[in-house]
Design a protein around this motif. Sequence first.
Motif, PDB file in Angstrom:
ATOM      1  N   LEU A 124       0.810  -1.217   0.000  1.00 29.41           N
ATOM      2  CA  LEU A 124       0.000   0.000   0.000  1.00 29.41           C
ATOM      3  C   LEU A 124       0.843   1.268   0.000  1.00 29.41           C
ATOM      4  O   LEU A 124       0.494   2.260  -0.644  1.00 29.41           O
ATOM      5  N   ASN A 125       1.962   1.255   0.736  1.00 26.50           N
ATOM      6  CA  ASN A 125       2.781   2.471   0.809  1.00 26.50           C
ATOM      7  C   ASN A 125       3.310   2.887  -0.560  1.00 26.50           C
ATOM      8  O   ASN A 125       3.586   4.064  -0.799  1.00 26.50           O
ATOM      9  N   SER A 126       3.442   1.934  -1.489  1.00 23.59           N
ATOM     10  CA  SER A 126       3.988   2.264  -2.807  1.00 23.59           C
ATOM     11  C   SER A 126       3.011   3.066  -3.664  1.00 23.59           C
ATOM     12  O   SER A 126       3.393   3.618  -4.695  1.00 23.59           O
ATOM     13  N   TRP A 127       1.755   3.140  -3.240  1.00 20.02           N
ATOM     14  CA  TRP A 127       0.758   3.900  -3.988  1.00 20.02           C
ATOM     15  C   TRP A 127       0.680   5.353  -3.528  1.00 20.02           C
ATOM     16  O   TRP A 127      -0.044   6.162  -4.133  1.00 20.02           O
ATOM     17  N   LEU A 128       1.386   5.702  -2.476  1.00 18.73           N
ATOM     18  CA  LEU A 128       1.333   7.066  -1.968  1.00 18.73           C
ATOM     19  C   LEU A 128       2.184   7.999  -2.821  1.00 18.73           C
ATOM     20  O   LEU A 128       3.217   7.590  -3.380  1.00 18.73           O
ATOM     21  N   ASP A 129       1.761   9.267  -2.896  1.00 17.96           N
ATOM     22  CA  ASP A 129       2.541  10.317  -3.565  1.00 17.96           C
ATOM     23  C   ASP A 129       2.953   9.924  -4.976  1.00 17.96           C
ATOM     24  O   ASP A 129       4.100  10.119  -5.395  1.00 17.96           O
ATOM     25  N   ARG A 130       2.028   9.349  -5.694  1.00 15.82           N
ATOM     26  CA  ARG A 130       2.288   8.870  -7.060  1.00 15.82           C
ATOM     27  C   ARG A 130       1.086   9.266  -7.930  1.00 15.82           C
ATOM     28  O   ARG A 130      -0.060   8.982  -7.574  1.00 15.82           O
TER      29      ARG A 130
END
Length: 435
Positions: A124-130
């Motif tokens: 889930l963290n990889s979807w932030l600020d993208r």
Amino acid sequence: MDTPQPTAQPPAPDAAAQDLAGFVAAAPTSFHAAAEVACRLSAAGYRELAEGQRWELAPGDRCVIVRDGAAIAFAVPAEPLPAPTLRVLGAHTDSPALKLGPSADFASAGARQIDVEVYGGPLLNSWLDRELCLAGRLVLADGSRALVRTGPIARIPQLAIHLDRQVNDGLALDRQRHLPPVIGLQVPGEDADGVMDLLARAAGVDADRIVGHDVYTIPAQPPEAFGARREFLAAPRLDNLTSVHAGTAAMERVDPAGLDAIAVFAAFDHEEVGSQTRSGAGGPFLADVCERILLALGADRADVLAALSGSVCLSADAGHAVHPNYPERHDPVVRPVLGRGPLLKLNAQQRYATDAVGAGAWAAACARAGVEYQEFVSHNDVPCGSTIGPITAARLGMTTVDVGIALWSMHSAREMCASADVAALNAALAAFVQG
């Protein structure tokens, strides 16, 4: 004064990795992936079949069928076989993402947002600020369907460290509260378009004709080669478009004149959520197509069962290379690394379907292709994921072997692999399909 020397340019990625990058860009969702498989194979001379029609087949035929976000292609040997069998290559078209909710639009703190539901098991963290696009399919009032993809219109902004001083000690995301993307600002007195209006405009349809949708968030950044020698490929959805692309390329190259079995490529949907759907490996799609092929070629029911018992399936799905920063998470003896060839995946609990017979079929295919391969087993204290392999083995009774390309950052919004492994996987799968 010294004359500046020109900077040496790193080599370009090989053709297979470049083609994979193009395939990934063309396939933001499973529906686009199935359409891209059919498009590429149609260009290679395959005939598209409709499931609702009676099939008439002859030796040498090459055909493709699309069901929602899944596609199955097959090639019939040019010469009739006295006891036909099937050589099946399986993969899956879907990847973890955030799925647009049914009544998606809402507002909070002056921001326009969309409600989403977690699909599969993403990091889930990889979807932030993208920056995120929206892509998928729309179903219209007359029953027709339209593929859709927007430009970058959404983002999930992370909370600033000033407001969460302990965030670097462990990020905890609430799936309901922290994941809804922002798509705009509220403007007082303005009646802004909703997300369905934006999707309708992107698809070229009227919003009031849309009666259903399967739409997902998609990272906007395109695939990119990188590294000191551009030896890596970074992209979304490498799990498992690496295998879908390789399977498609294998079927493009297959020669019916040289086949000793019916070659079948099945790209299923919904593997990331369990496969128990009409277009997933747990559904009837592959079994129905295999039976229909054999019946159309003159087999009876007993012949069908005999053919399935003598067939083999290669389940191609991404696996794990040893992570250099977390080596303790991997088996201490079996240590696959990026760039050293595709994986043969084994698991004593049968989370992968590989047995010694299947391993022999994979070794033979790699030998014909001139490809080195590596073995993969999980650390005993780290639960092993699974694939369509055990599902296919249980449904159809075929000898099944699990293989795939090695990745880092699996289930991230942006995964990575070694470009050299792309070409090796393509060659091995082509050798397996051709036999």
